[in-house]
Motif scaffolding. Structure first.
Motif, PDB file in Angstrom:
ATOM      1  N   GLU A 215       0.845  -1.198   0.000  1.00  0.00           N
ATOM      2  CA  GLU A 215       0.000   0.000   0.000  1.00  0.00           C
ATOM      3  C   GLU A 215       0.873   1.238   0.000  1.00  0.00           C
ATOM      4  OE1 GLU A 215      -3.416   2.108   2.798  1.00  0.00           O
ATOM      5  OE2 GLU A 215      -2.494   0.206   3.360  1.00  0.00           O
ATOM      6  N   GLU A 216       0.539   2.167  -0.864  1.00  0.00           N
ATOM      7  CA  GLU A 216       1.244   3.435  -0.894  1.00  0.00           C
ATOM      8  C   GLU A 216       0.639   4.358   0.155  1.00  0.00           C
ATOM      9  OE1 GLU A 216       1.440   5.130  -4.728  1.00  0.00           O
ATOM     10  OE2 GLU A 216       1.980   3.272  -5.725  1.00  0.00           O
ATOM     11  N   VAL A 217       1.515   5.011   0.917  1.00  0.00           N
ATOM     12  CA  VAL A 217       1.040   5.885   1.986  1.00  0.00           C
ATOM     13  C   VAL A 217       1.683   7.249   1.849  1.00  0.00           C
ATOM     14  CG1 VAL A 217       0.609   4.012   3.600  1.00  0.00           C
ATOM     15  CG2 VAL A 217       2.868   5.075   3.527  1.00  0.00           C
ATOM     16  N   LEU A 218       1.011   8.252   2.392  1.00  0.00           N
ATOM     17  CA  LEU A 218       1.521   9.609   2.433  1.00  0.00           C
ATOM     18  C   LEU A 218       1.997   9.924   3.845  1.00  0.00           C
ATOM     19  CD1 LEU A 218      -1.220  11.410   0.335  1.00  0.00           C
ATOM     20  CD2 LEU A 218       1.216  11.388  -0.204  1.00  0.00           C
ATOM     21  N   PRO A 219       2.966  10.812   3.989  1.00  0.00           N
ATOM     22  CA  PRO A 219       3.409  11.188   5.336  1.00  0.00           C
ATOM     23  C   PRO A 219       2.267  11.799   6.130  1.00  0.00           C
ATOM     24  CG  PRO A 219       4.955  11.953   3.662  1.00  0.00           C
ATOM     25  CD  PRO A 219       3.746  11.468   2.939  1.00  0.00           C
ATOM     26  N   GLY A 220       2.280  11.575   7.436  1.00  0.00           N
ATOM     27  CA  GLY A 220       1.244  12.140   8.294  1.00  0.00           C
ATOM     28  C   GLY A 220       0.181  11.126   8.663  1.00  0.00           C
ATOM     29  N   ARG A 221      -0.867  11.616   9.262  1.00  0.00           N
ATOM     30  CA  ARG A 221      -1.940  10.731   9.715  1.00  0.00           C
ATOM     31  C   ARG A 221      -2.719  10.162   8.529  1.00  0.00           C
ATOM     32  NH1 ARG A 221      -6.935  13.448   9.956  1.00  0.00           N
ATOM     33  NH2 ARG A 221      -6.808  15.690   9.531  1.00  0.00           N
ATOM     34  N   PRO A 222      -3.374   9.030   8.707  1.00  0.00           N
ATOM     35  CA  PRO A 222      -4.116   8.401   7.605  1.00  0.00           C
ATOM     36  C   PRO A 222      -5.235   9.297   7.090  1.00  0.00           C
ATOM     37  CG  PRO A 222      -3.811   6.870   9.434  1.00  0.00           C
ATOM     38  CD  PRO A 222      -3.391   8.208   9.939  1.00  0.00           C
ATOM     39  N   LEU A 223      -5.516   9.177   5.812  1.00  0.00           N
ATOM     40  CA  LEU A 223      -6.579   9.968   5.198  1.00  0.00           C
ATOM     41  C   LEU A 223      -7.906   9.236   5.308  1.00  0.00           C
ATOM     42  CD1 LEU A 223      -3.843  10.696   3.424  1.00  0.00           C
ATOM     43  CD2 LEU A 223      -5.505  11.995   2.103  1.00  0.00           C
ATOM     44  N   PRO A 224      -8.979   9.936   5.582  1.00  0.00           N
ATOM     45  CA  PRO A 224     -10.299   9.295   5.619  1.00  0.00           C
ATOM     46  C   PRO A 224     -10.720   8.849   4.222  1.00  0.00           C
ATOM     47  CG  PRO A 224     -10.491  11.672   5.910  1.00  0.00           C
ATOM     48  CD  PRO A 224      -9.028  11.354   5.960  1.00  0.00           C
ATOM     49  N   PRO A 225     -11.603   7.876   4.137  1.00  0.00           N
ATOM     50  CA  PRO A 225     -11.990   7.341   2.818  1.00  0.00           C
ATOM     51  C   PRO A 225     -12.582   8.374   1.875  1.00  0.00           C
ATOM     52  CG  PRO A 225     -12.738   5.905   4.599  1.00  0.00           C
ATOM     53  CD  PRO A 225     -12.249   7.155   5.251  1.00  0.00           C
ATOM     54  N   GLY A 243      -2.829  27.873  -3.024  1.00  0.00           N
ATOM     55  CA  GLY A 243      -1.920  27.001  -2.298  1.00  0.00           C
ATOM     56  C   GLY A 243      -0.578  27.623  -1.948  1.00  0.00           C
ATOM     57  N   LEU A 244      -0.150  28.652  -2.676  1.00  0.00           N
ATOM     58  CA  LEU A 244       1.140  29.273  -2.389  1.00  0.00           C
ATOM     59  C   LEU A 244       1.201  29.831  -0.980  1.00  0.00           C
ATOM     60  CD1 LEU A 244       1.791  31.136  -5.766  1.00  0.00           C
ATOM     61  CD2 LEU A 244       2.841  29.021  -4.978  1.00  0.00           C
ATOM     62  N   THR A 245       0.064  30.247  -0.461  1.00  0.00           N
ATOM     63  CA  THR A 245       0.013  30.806   0.898  1.00  0.00           C
ATOM     64  C   THR A 245      -0.815  29.941   1.837  1.00  0.00           C
ATOM     65  OG1 THR A 245      -1.869  32.188   0.231  1.00  0.00           O
ATOM     66  CG2 THR A 245       0.323  33.159   0.059  1.00  0.00           C
ATOM     67  N   HIS A 246      -1.077  28.708   1.432  1.00  0.00           N
ATOM     68  CA  HIS A 246      -1.917  27.815   2.242  1.00  0.00           C
ATOM     69  C   HIS A 246      -1.186  26.480   2.394  1.00  0.00           C
ATOM     70  CE1 HIS A 246      -5.668  25.184   2.776  1.00  0.00           C
ATOM     71  NE2 HIS A 246      -5.550  25.920   3.866  1.00  0.00           N
ATOM     72  N   HIS A 247      -0.519  26.308   3.532  1.00  0.00           N
ATOM     73  CA  HIS A 247       0.258  25.104   3.781  1.00  0.00           C
ATOM     74  C   HIS A 247      -0.383  24.282   4.899  1.00  0.00           C
ATOM     75  CE1 HIS A 247       4.298  26.582   1.910  1.00  0.00           C
ATOM     76  NE2 HIS A 247       3.246  26.862   1.155  1.00  0.00           N
ATOM     77  N   LYS A 248      -0.289  22.967   4.770  1.00  0.00           N
ATOM     78  CA  LYS A 248      -0.811  22.049   5.776  1.00  0.00           C
ATOM     79  C   LYS A 248       0.248  21.001   6.117  1.00  0.00           C
ATOM     80  CE  LYS A 248      -4.897  23.795   6.315  1.00  0.00           C
ATOM     81  NZ  LYS A 248      -5.301  24.376   7.636  1.00  0.00           N
ATOM     82  N   GLU A 249       0.156  20.482   7.349  1.00  0.00           N
ATOM     83  CA  GLU A 249       1.163  19.542   7.836  1.00  0.00           C
ATOM     84  C   GLU A 249       1.124  18.205   7.089  1.00  0.00           C
ATOM     85  OE1 GLU A 249       3.584  19.905  10.022  1.00  0.00           O
ATOM     86  OE2 GLU A 249       3.112  22.013  10.375  1.00  0.00           O
ATOM     87  N   SER A 250      -0.029  17.818   6.604  1.00  0.00           N
ATOM     88  CA  SER A 250      -0.144  16.521   5.943  1.00  0.00           C
ATOM     89  C   SER A 250      -1.237  16.590   4.881  1.00  0.00           C
ATOM     90  CB  SER A 250      -0.476  15.420   6.968  1.00  0.00           C
ATOM     91  OG  SER A 250      -1.758  15.656   7.526  1.00  0.00           O
ATOM     92  N   ALA A 251      -1.287  15.539   4.056  1.00  0.00           N
ATOM     93  CA  ALA A 251      -2.331  15.453   3.037  1.00  0.00           C
ATOM     94  C   ALA A 251      -3.705  15.315   3.676  1.00  0.00           C
ATOM     95  CB  ALA A 251      -2.054  14.274   2.104  1.00  0.00           C
TER      96      ALA A 251
END
Length: 337
Positions: A215-225, A243-251
């Motif tokens: 399974e491919e995973v992204l960094p950070g907490r799991p994504l909801p379905p 998005g240039l000024t909108h950053h988030k810790e994870s996907a």
């Protein structure tokens, strides 16, 4: 008789002239003397006034100065000594050395033709795999290519040039660093981002003969379905959050931001149904003029979401855009309601 009177008158005139000259000279001297005294007195008065004003201001300033007792001064000196002794002198020195080392490694810039040659060779190695090749097999193929090229570069450095060499002798020095100690930076730069596999090593209770699910995973907490995350994917749409000024810790946080924007959107405002996130630490490639950095989170709206790019950039596209990496670095998802 007349002669005698004339002589007397002449003597009187001479005497008056002498007296007049003497009196005139004494008057000028007296005037100069008095003026000099007046000047001296005026200068003395001015000096006295200036000295009194300066003394008054000094006393007023001195009255505002906080005076510390000897005990208080000792306490302050001891506090300063303790603060200085508690400073982590060794840690900042090590951090600076590490920053210089990382900076030296990351500033190894390969010429564009050499970078394209590396990318093309990796792409050919991946094309040689089966269409159903797993992530682990892809990673092993890339690592095998890297080790082969390191051996080839070592041979070039010692002067052992063969007909099978794919690189030039003058390229050996740069390649040694690029695909050696600087490999992680180079792989991110060319877009070679192969996700990690999820292998449950703690509970190995799968039935015999059943293959492990990768399974491919992204960094950070799991994504909801409901996020419908897709790796190496870039969806098109109208940006409702830049998005240039909108950053988030994870996907997962980026997807949640899309859900929240749609939930609290004002009447008539477009609701987010597409999120696009940059998980690469070195940033994500895009054909526009902006520099897209790690953790960028784009919230978009599309009536009929369509793909910009998926998996890998085509060879035709990379020929037209030499700076394009090997694979699409973005992660995206379309939220259905």
């Amino acid at each position: 008789m007349m002669a005698r009177d004339w002589g007397k008158n002449s003597n009187v005139s001479q005497l008056r002239g002498k007296l007049g000259g003497c009196c005139g000279c004494s008057y000028r001297r007296t005037t100069l003397f008095v003026c000099s005294i007046n000047i001296v007195v005026a200068l003395y008065v001015l000096r006295t006034l200036y000295a009194s004003i300066y003394l008054y201001s000094s006393q007023d300033s001195a009255s505002n100065v906080v005076r510390y007792t000897p005990d208080q001064i000792l306490v302050m000196e001891e506090s300063a000594r303790l603060r200085k002794a508690a400073e982590p002198l060794e840690l900042p020195r090590l951090v600076k050395q590490l920053e210089k080392r990382l900076h030296r490694e990351e500033t190894v810039e390969l010429p564009l033709p050499l970078k394209r040659k590396i990318t093309d060779q990796i792409l050919e190695r991946l094309k040689g795999l089966n269409a159903t090749a797993s992530i682990g097999e892809q990673r092993e193929a890339v690592e095998a290519w890297r080790k082969e090229k390191l051996r080839e570069v070592d041979q070039l450095i010692v002067g052992n040039v063969t007909s099978t060499s794919t690189f030039l002798v003058e390229e050996a020095g740069l390649l040694k660093t690029a695909i050696g100690s600087n490999w992680a930076f180079l792989s991110e730069e060319i877009g070679l981002w192969i996700p990690m596999e999820v292998v449950n090593k703690e509970h190995d209770d799968k039935p015999d003969g059943e293959e492990e699910i990768e399974e491919e995973v992204l960094p950070g907490r799991p994504l909801p379905p409901e996020c419908h995350a897709e790796l190496h994917t870039d969806y098109d749409g109208i940006a409702v959050r830049w998005g240039l000024t909108h950053h988030k810790e994870s996907a997962a946080d980026c997807c949640q931001a899309c859900l929240d924007q749609a939930k609290y959107a004002k009447p008539g405002e477009k609701k987010c149904n597409v999120w696009v996130y940059c998980p690469s630490e070195t940033g994500c490639y895009s054909p526009d003029v902006y520099e897209h950095k790690n953790q960028e989170c784009w919230l978009k709206y599309a009536e009929q979401p369509k793909l910009n790019f998926k998996d890998r950039y085509s060879e035709q596209y990379r020929n037209a855009h030499p700076n394009a990496p090997l694979v699409v670095p973005w992660a995206s998802g379309v939220i259905t309601r």
